[in-house]
Design an enzyme around this catalytic site. Sequence first.
Site, PDB file in Angstrom:
ATOM      1  N   SER A  94     -11.632 -13.561 -30.038  1.00 32.57           N
ATOM      2  CA  SER A  94     -10.558 -12.685 -29.143  1.00 32.57           C
ATOM      3  C   SER A  94     -10.115 -12.907 -27.721  1.00 32.57           C
ATOM      4  CB  SER A  94     -10.094 -11.867 -30.213  1.00 32.57           C
ATOM      5  OG  SER A  94      -9.400 -11.167 -29.821  1.00 32.57           O
ATOM      6  N   ASP A 127      -3.338 -15.241 -37.529  1.00 30.22           N
ATOM      7  CA  ASP A 127      -3.344 -14.578 -36.885  1.00 30.22           C
ATOM      8  C   ASP A 127      -2.399 -12.873 -37.209  1.00 30.22           C
ATOM      9  OD1 ASP A 127      -4.370 -12.972 -35.156  1.00 30.22           O
ATOM     10  OD2 ASP A 127      -6.007 -14.098 -34.257  1.00 30.22           O
ATOM     11  N   HIS A 140      -7.149 -13.022 -38.533  1.00 29.46           N
ATOM     12  CA  HIS A 140      -8.288 -12.613 -36.900  1.00 29.46           C
ATOM     13  C   HIS A 140      -9.108 -12.827 -37.525  1.00 29.46           C
ATOM     14  CE1 HIS A 140      -8.183 -12.149 -32.885  1.00 29.46           C
ATOM     15  NE2 HIS A 140      -8.635 -10.678 -32.638  1.00 29.46           N
TER      16      HIS A 140
END
Length: 220
Positions: free
Chosen positions: A117, A169, A200
Site C-alpha cells: 500500500s 480491494d 486490502h
Amino acid sequence: MQDLKTIEIETNPNPTASVIWLHGLGASGHDFEPVVPELGLPANAAVRFIFPHAPNLPVTINGGMRMPAWYDIKAMDLDRIVDTEQLMASSDAVARLVDQEIARGVNSEKIVIAGFSQGGAVAYELALSYPKRLAGLIALSSYFATAATVRLSEANRDIPVNVYHGTRDPMVPESLGRVSVAKLKEMGLNPAYQTFPMEHSVCLEEIVDIGKFLKQHLLV
C-alpha cells in the site's frame, strides 16, 4: 526525516542478501514479520529482513489524526493526492537503510525493496531511482504515486518487478495496480502482475509467489 527504527530478522548468520519491506498506513514494522517463515526459502538461505517503522504523521483523510504513515494522503480519489515531499523524504530514509546494508557487506544486487500500500508507493520511488543496481522491486496492493516525477536511474532501468493486487480491494482499487503496471511498461520495464480474490490484504498464494521471486533474484 530522522533515521528509521527497524525490526530485523536473519534467517541465518552472516546474511548475503537483504529484503527491506515497508508496511502500510497505520501499521508498523511488525506487520509483515509473520511472513518470513511462510516464504519457503531454503533452510540454508542467509537473508536479512528489515521491517522499518514509519514515522507518526497527521493524515488528512483520517481527520488529521497522527498515525504511522510514510506520507500524508490528502484525498482518496483515483489520483491519490499525496504529499510528495513527505513521500520523497521517506524514500530518502529507506535509501539510507539500503546504504547501511551495503556498508554491512551485502551487495546492492542482492537487495530487494518491497512495500504494501503506502509502503509500495515509497518502494516504487526508491527502487527505481536508487543509483546502484538492486535485485528487485515488489509492490503489494499499491500504486505508483510518483510515476510522473521519478528519476529512473540507469542502474535500475530494467529492474525485475512483481506487482500484486486484490481484485476486491476497497482501499486501493485494483485499477490502480493496473495503471501502475502500465506506467512501468511505458518506462521500458517488464513487470509481472498477479491478482488474487482478496481485499486490502495479503494471501498465502501471494506470499509463496514472493518467496519464488526472492529465490530467483537473491539466492542464485
